[in-house]
Design a protein around this motif. Sequence first.
Motif, PDB file in Angstrom:
ATOM      1  N   PRO A  34       0.812  -1.522   0.103  1.00  0.00           N
ATOM      2  CA  PRO A  34      -0.146  -0.110   0.017  1.00  0.00           C
ATOM      3  C   PRO A  34       0.831   1.262  -0.099  1.00  0.00           C
ATOM      4  N   PRO A  35       1.790   1.262   0.480  1.00  0.00           N
ATOM      5  CA  PRO A  35       2.694   2.399   0.517  1.00  0.00           C
ATOM      6  C   PRO A  35       2.884   3.037  -1.120  1.00  0.00           C
ATOM      7  N   LEU A  36       3.150   1.863  -1.803  1.00  0.00           N
ATOM      8  CA  LEU A  36       3.299   2.386  -3.435  1.00  0.00           C
ATOM      9  C   LEU A  36       1.994   2.996  -4.088  1.00  0.00           C
ATOM     10  N   PHE A  37       0.630   2.626  -3.410  1.00  0.00           N
ATOM     11  CA  PHE A  37      -0.590   3.373  -3.711  1.00  0.00           C
ATOM     12  C   PHE A  37      -0.357   4.672  -3.207  1.00  0.00           C
ATOM     13  N   TYR A  38      -0.121   5.033  -2.026  1.00  0.00           N
ATOM     14  CA  TYR A  38       0.101   6.382  -1.406  1.00  0.00           C
ATOM     15  C   TYR A  38       1.070   7.314  -2.318  1.00  0.00           C
ATOM     16  N   ILE A  39       2.165   6.672  -2.691  1.00  0.00           N
ATOM     17  CA  ILE A  39       2.996   7.432  -3.398  1.00  0.00           C
ATOM     18  C   ILE A  39       2.721   7.545  -4.781  1.00  0.00           C
ATOM     19  N   VAL A  40       1.972   6.731  -5.607  1.00  0.00           N
ATOM     20  CA  VAL A  40       1.532   7.258  -6.974  1.00  0.00           C
ATOM     21  C   VAL A  40       0.226   8.058  -6.801  1.00  0.00           C
ATOM     22  N   VAL A  41      -0.582   8.145  -5.911  1.00  0.00           N
ATOM     23  CA  VAL A  41      -1.497   9.097  -5.606  1.00  0.00           C
ATOM     24  C   VAL A  41      -0.776  10.749  -5.372  1.00  0.00           C
ATOM     25  N   LEU A  42       0.078  10.491  -4.583  1.00  0.00           N
ATOM     26  CA  LEU A  42       1.040  11.825  -4.592  1.00  0.00           C
ATOM     27  C   LEU A  42       1.440  12.256  -5.799  1.00  0.00           C
ATOM     28  N   PHE A  43       2.286  11.369  -6.372  1.00  0.00           N
ATOM     29  CA  PHE A  43       2.560  11.843  -7.950  1.00  0.00           C
ATOM     30  C   PHE A  43       1.638  12.247  -8.751  1.00  0.00           C
ATOM     31  N   LEU A  44       0.336  11.428  -8.789  1.00  0.00           N
ATOM     32  CA  LEU A  44      -0.751  11.937  -9.708  1.00  0.00           C
ATOM     33  C   LEU A  44      -1.119  13.296  -9.384  1.00  0.00           C
ATOM     34  N   TYR A  45      -1.309  13.583  -8.065  1.00  0.00           N
ATOM     35  CA  TYR A  45      -1.765  14.901  -7.689  1.00  0.00           C
ATOM     36  C   TYR A  45      -0.876  15.942  -7.845  1.00  0.00           C
ATOM     37  N   GLY A  46       0.375  15.686  -7.569  1.00  0.00           N
ATOM     38  CA  GLY A  46       1.518  16.783  -7.943  1.00  0.00           C
ATOM     39  C   GLY A  46       1.837  17.091  -9.174  1.00  0.00           C
ATOM     40  N   THR A  47       1.614  16.053 -10.079  1.00  0.00           N
ATOM     41  CA  THR A  47       1.986  16.274 -11.565  1.00  0.00           C
ATOM     42  C   THR A  47       0.710  16.943 -12.119  1.00  0.00           C
ATOM     43  N   GLY A  48      -0.446  16.862 -11.460  1.00  0.00           N
ATOM     44  CA  GLY A  48      -1.381  17.341 -12.305  1.00  0.00           C
ATOM     45  C   GLY A  48      -2.114  16.610 -13.117  1.00  0.00           C
ATOM     46  N   THR A  49      -1.984  15.217 -12.912  1.00  0.00           N
ATOM     47  CA  THR A  49      -2.405  14.146 -13.882  1.00  0.00           C
ATOM     48  C   THR A  49      -3.441  13.322 -13.656  1.00  0.00           C
ATOM     49  N   VAL A  50      -4.362  13.797 -12.632  1.00  0.00           N
ATOM     50  CA  VAL A  50      -5.570  13.312 -12.044  1.00  0.00           C
ATOM     51  C   VAL A  50      -6.558  13.241 -13.313  1.00  0.00           C
ATOM     52  N   THR A  51      -7.217  11.925 -13.434  1.00  0.00           N
ATOM     53  CA  THR A  51      -8.146  11.883 -14.469  1.00  0.00           C
ATOM     54  C   THR A  51      -9.151  10.987 -13.929  1.00  0.00           C
ATOM     55  N   PRO A  52     -10.467  11.145 -14.421  1.00  0.00           N
ATOM     56  CA  PRO A  52     -11.337  10.025 -13.890  1.00  0.00           C
ATOM     57  C   PRO A  52     -10.964   8.706 -13.870  1.00  0.00           C
ATOM     58  N   LEU A  53     -10.167   8.192 -15.020  1.00  0.00           N
ATOM     59  CA  LEU A  53      -9.724   6.816 -14.873  1.00  0.00           C
ATOM     60  C   LEU A  53      -8.691   6.517 -13.680  1.00  0.00           C
ATOM     61  N   THR A  54      -7.933   7.521 -13.283  1.00  0.00           N
ATOM     62  CA  THR A  54      -6.930   7.461 -12.143  1.00  0.00           C
ATOM     63  C   THR A  54      -7.819   7.287 -10.879  1.00  0.00           C
ATOM     64  N   VAL A  55      -8.728   7.970 -10.909  1.00  0.00           N
ATOM     65  CA  VAL A  55      -9.723   8.021  -9.397  1.00  0.00           C
ATOM     66  C   VAL A  55     -10.493   6.752  -9.446  1.00  0.00           C
ATOM     67  N   GLY A  56     -10.863   6.349 -10.614  1.00  0.00           N
ATOM     68  CA  GLY A  56     -11.651   5.153 -10.577  1.00  0.00           C
ATOM     69  C   GLY A  56     -10.677   3.871 -10.194  1.00  0.00           C
ATOM     70  N   LEU A  57      -9.411   3.761 -10.896  1.00  0.00           N
ATOM     71  CA  LEU A  57      -8.598   2.953 -10.444  1.00  0.00           C
ATOM     72  C   LEU A  57      -8.204   2.945  -8.847  1.00  0.00           C
ATOM     73  N   ALA A  58      -7.819   4.005  -8.371  1.00  0.00           N
ATOM     74  CA  ALA A  58      -7.711   4.341  -7.025  1.00  0.00           C
ATOM     75  C   ALA A  58      -8.795   3.788  -6.046  1.00  0.00           C
ATOM     76  N   TRP A  59     -10.104   4.070  -6.323  1.00  0.00           N
ATOM     77  CA  TRP A  59     -11.197   3.443  -5.713  1.00  0.00           C
ATOM     78  C   TRP A  59     -11.134   2.051  -5.966  1.00  0.00           C
ATOM     79  N   THR A  60     -10.780   1.287  -7.004  1.00  0.00           N
ATOM     80  CA  THR A  60     -10.951   0.037  -7.203  1.00  0.00           C
ATOM     81  C   THR A  60      -9.559  -0.697  -6.428  1.00  0.00           C
ATOM     82  N   TYR A  61      -8.335   0.079  -6.393  1.00  0.00           N
ATOM     83  CA  TYR A  61      -7.647  -0.784  -5.401  1.00  0.00           C
ATOM     84  C   TYR A  61      -8.014  -0.658  -4.045  1.00  0.00           C
ATOM     85  N   VAL A  62      -8.555   0.523  -3.685  1.00  0.00           N
ATOM     86  CA  VAL A  62      -9.085   0.230  -1.964  1.00  0.00           C
ATOM     87  C   VAL A  62     -10.329  -0.579  -1.800  1.00  0.00           C
ATOM     88  N   ALA A  63     -10.889  -0.819  -2.787  1.00  0.00           N
ATOM     89  CA  ALA A  63     -12.208  -1.785  -2.779  1.00  0.00           C
ATOM     90  C   ALA A  63     -11.636  -3.194  -2.581  1.00  0.00           C
TER      91      ALA A  63
END
Length: 138
Positions: free
Chosen positions: A68-97
């Motif tokens: 899971p720390p790899l999940f937190y890191i990619v979330v930070l990178f996505l947010y920090g680089t401004g590359t958040v998309t509906p796909l990445t948000v959907g994948l993030a929720w899928t990961y948590v589920a």
Amino acid sequence: MQPSAIVFPAIAMFFLTSGMIGLLAIRRLTAVRRGEISLAYFKLYNLGMQPDALQQIGRHVQNHFEVPPLFYIVVLFLYGTGTVTPLTVGLAWTYVALRVVHSLIHLGSNDVNLRFTAYFASMLTLTGLWLSLLVALL
């Protein structure tokens, strides 16, 4: 899509992990009170054996600090680089589920085949998040 939308799955993952840590604490205290394990065991974790139920939840909590720390890191990178998309948000929720499913299996039936399937699916989802980041940056 608001970039902050990617943060909410990370918050949910934090609460899942915190819940598991709380459950571990409750089960340890209960085991000590019942005399199933000595409080001294927890000094160095080497005085005898802990009950299987404690071993199981302890291992599960430890698992929350492996991938899971790899999940937190990619979330930070996505947010920090401004590359958040509906796909990445959907994948993030899928990961948590999938991590919730993994927790329910591990602490429930502990069917290794089912647990591995949930774990593998979560790894594929996490890989999808990292690939989404890579593609967005290229």
